[in-house]
Every structure is written in C-alpha cells, then in structure tokens.
Scaffold this motif. Structure first.
Motif, PDB file in Angstrom:
ATOM      1  N   LEU A   1      29.674  55.462  70.828  1.00  0.00           N
ATOM      2  CA  LEU A   1      31.095  54.967  71.057  1.00  0.00           C
ATOM      3  C   LEU A   1      31.789  55.967  72.286  1.00  0.00           C
ATOM      4  O   LEU A   1      32.207  55.567  73.244  1.00  0.00           O
ATOM      5  N   LYS A   2      31.939  57.405  71.886  1.00  0.00           N
ATOM      6  CA  LYS A   2      32.270  58.199  72.984  1.00  0.00           C
ATOM      7  C   LYS A   2      31.856  58.364  74.089  1.00  0.00           C
ATOM      8  O   LYS A   2      32.479  58.100  75.277  1.00  0.00           O
ATOM      9  N   GLN A   3      30.431  58.128  73.936  1.00  0.00           N
ATOM     10  CA  GLN A   3      29.853  58.014  75.406  1.00  0.00           C
ATOM     11  C   GLN A   3      30.299  56.845  76.241  1.00  0.00           C
ATOM     12  O   GLN A   3      30.322  56.708  77.519  1.00  0.00           O
ATOM     13  N   ALA A   4      30.283  55.699  75.486  1.00  0.00           N
ATOM     14  CA  ALA A   4      30.521  54.646  76.082  1.00  0.00           C
ATOM     15  C   ALA A   4      32.005  54.423  76.825  1.00  0.00           C
ATOM     16  O   ALA A   4      32.096  53.805  77.726  1.00  0.00           O
ATOM     17  N   LEU A   5      32.844  55.000  75.994  1.00  0.00           N
ATOM     18  CA  LEU A   5      34.274  55.033  76.375  1.00  0.00           C
ATOM     19  C   LEU A   5      34.456  55.804  77.570  1.00  0.00           C
ATOM     20  O   LEU A   5      34.992  55.600  78.568  1.00  0.00           O
ATOM     21  N   ASP A   6      33.768  57.121  77.828  1.00  0.00           N
ATOM     22  CA  ASP A   6      33.431  57.986  78.723  1.00  0.00           C
ATOM     23  C   ASP A   6      33.002  57.461  80.025  1.00  0.00           C
ATOM     24  O   ASP A   6      33.622  57.545  81.164  1.00  0.00           O
ATOM     25  N   TYR A   7      31.942  56.760  79.746  1.00  0.00           N
ATOM     26  CA  TYR A   7      30.919  55.699  80.928  1.00  0.00           C
ATOM     27  C   TYR A   7      32.147  54.790  81.460  1.00  0.00           C
ATOM     28  O   TYR A   7      32.240  54.788  82.642  1.00  0.00           O
ATOM     29  N   ASN A   8      32.784  54.180  80.461  1.00  0.00           N
ATOM     30  CA  ASN A   8      33.448  52.975  81.040  1.00  0.00           C
ATOM     31  C   ASN A   8      34.780  53.450  81.866  1.00  0.00           C
ATOM     32  O   ASN A   8      35.105  53.039  82.876  1.00  0.00           O
ATOM     33  N   LEU A   9      35.381  54.561  81.294  1.00  0.00           N
ATOM     34  CA  LEU A   9      36.236  55.134  81.980  1.00  0.00           C
ATOM     35  C   LEU A   9      35.939  55.712  83.562  1.00  0.00           C
ATOM     36  O   LEU A   9      36.597  55.684  84.356  1.00  0.00           O
ATOM     37  N   GLU A  10      34.813  56.327  83.619  1.00  0.00           N
ATOM     38  CA  GLU A  10      34.408  56.758  84.790  1.00  0.00           C
ATOM     39  C   GLU A  10      34.046  55.691  85.897  1.00  0.00           C
ATOM     40  O   GLU A  10      34.400  55.603  86.955  1.00  0.00           O
ATOM     41  N   THR A  11      33.594  54.503  85.187  1.00  0.00           N
ATOM     42  CA  THR A  11      33.333  53.117  85.853  1.00  0.00           C
ATOM     43  C   THR A  11      34.693  52.582  86.462  1.00  0.00           C
ATOM     44  O   THR A  11      34.813  52.187  87.635  1.00  0.00           O
ATOM     45  N   ALA A  12      35.507  52.679  85.631  1.00  0.00           N
ATOM     46  CA  ALA A  12      36.971  52.072  86.084  1.00  0.00           C
ATOM     47  C   ALA A  12      37.746  52.859  87.004  1.00  0.00           C
ATOM     48  O   ALA A  12      38.138  52.438  88.022  1.00  0.00           O
ATOM     49  N   ILE A  13      37.377  54.312  86.945  1.00  0.00           N
ATOM     50  CA  ILE A  13      37.863  55.300  88.001  1.00  0.00           C
ATOM     51  C   ILE A  13      37.335  55.031  89.141  1.00  0.00           C
ATOM     52  O   ILE A  13      37.742  54.701  90.242  1.00  0.00           O
ATOM     53  N   SER A  14      36.046  54.666  89.300  1.00  0.00           N
ATOM     54  CA  SER A  14      35.090  54.386  90.542  1.00  0.00           C
ATOM     55  C   SER A  14      35.695  53.294  91.232  1.00  0.00           C
ATOM     56  O   SER A  14      35.929  53.225  92.478  1.00  0.00           O
ATOM     57  N   MET A  15      36.001  51.915  90.356  1.00  0.00           N
ATOM     58  CA  MET A  15      36.379  50.648  91.001  1.00  0.00           C
ATOM     59  C   MET A  15      37.538  51.148  91.881  1.00  0.00           C
ATOM     60  O   MET A  15      37.891  50.393  92.735  1.00  0.00           O
ATOM     61  N   PHE A  16      38.779  51.560  91.247  1.00  0.00           N
ATOM     62  CA  PHE A  16      40.027  51.848  91.779  1.00  0.00           C
ATOM     63  C   PHE A  16      40.034  52.900  92.927  1.00  0.00           C
ATOM     64  O   PHE A  16      40.798  52.896  93.626  1.00  0.00           O
ATOM     65  N   PHE A  17      38.942  53.861  92.915  1.00  0.00           N
ATOM     66  CA  PHE A  17      39.017  54.755  94.059  1.00  0.00           C
ATOM     67  C   PHE A  17      37.489  54.974  94.660  1.00  0.00           C
ATOM     68  O   PHE A  17      36.983  56.061  94.872  1.00  0.00           O
ATOM     69  N   LEU A  18      37.122  53.764  95.087  1.00  0.00           N
ATOM     70  CA  LEU A  18      35.649  53.764  95.707  1.00  0.00           C
ATOM     71  C   LEU A  18      35.550  54.622  96.866  1.00  0.00           C
ATOM     72  O   LEU A  18      34.423  55.197  97.087  1.00  0.00           O
ATOM     73  N   ASN A  19      36.469  54.936  97.552  1.00  0.00           N
ATOM     74  CA  ASN A  19      36.569  55.550  99.091  1.00  0.00           C
ATOM     75  C   ASN A  19      37.020  57.093  98.810  1.00  0.00           C
ATOM     76  O   ASN A  19      37.301  57.735  99.684  1.00  0.00           O
TER      77      ASN A  19
END
Length: 89
Positions: A46-64
């Motif tokens: 779960l911790k790794q999944a949440l960390d990965y999810n957060l990094e993915t979400a950050i990437s979506m909002f700050f792609l450039n």
C-alpha cells in the motif's frame, strides 16, 4: 484517498472540507488516480502504491514542469508524504 483522524464533533466539518477540495479536481483526474491506486495496490504494498499514485498525480498536473516534479519526488522519497503535503499548503 484521504486519511485523517479528527474528534467526533469535527468529523462532518472536516469531511465537507475534504469533499470541497475533491470537487475542485477534474473527474478524469480522479478516475485516473483511482485506477492507478487500484492497479498499483495489486502490484505492490500500500505505501509504495500510494507513493506511486501521488507521483503520477503530480506528473499529470505539472507535465511541463519537470523540475517541480523532481523536487516533489525528492521530498516524497526523503521526507515522506506528510512532509510533502505540509510543504504544498
């Protein structure tokens, strides 16, 4: 995903604050986030999944904005989710 412990008398107020924040997020982003959490939870703890999810979400909002993504990832890895969320307020 939210996880917060509050006194019983503050529960509804805090839940409404969180719901209002979530309502500001585009539905497609919420859908992608939910799919990511579910899939990564199947693949890792779960911790790794949440960390990965957060990094993915950050990437979506700050792609450039690669530098901001890298900094956010560094804070997550070195200081943890609590520190990242505190810094983002």
């Amino acid at each position: 995903m939210f996880n917060r412990v509050v006194p019983k008398e503050q529960l509804m107020d805090e839940a409404m604050k969180m719901a209002e924040k979530m309502a500001q997020i585009p539905p497609s982003a919420l859908k992608i986030t939910k799919m990511t959490v579910n899939k990564t939870y199947e693949m890792m703890n779960l911790k790794q999944a949440l960390d990965y999810n957060l990094e993915t979400a950050i990437s979506m909002f700050f792609l450039n904005q690669e530098q901001e993504i890298a900094e956010a990832g560094r804070v997550l890895r070195e200081k943890g989710l609590s520190a990242f969320l505190k810094d983002s307020k």
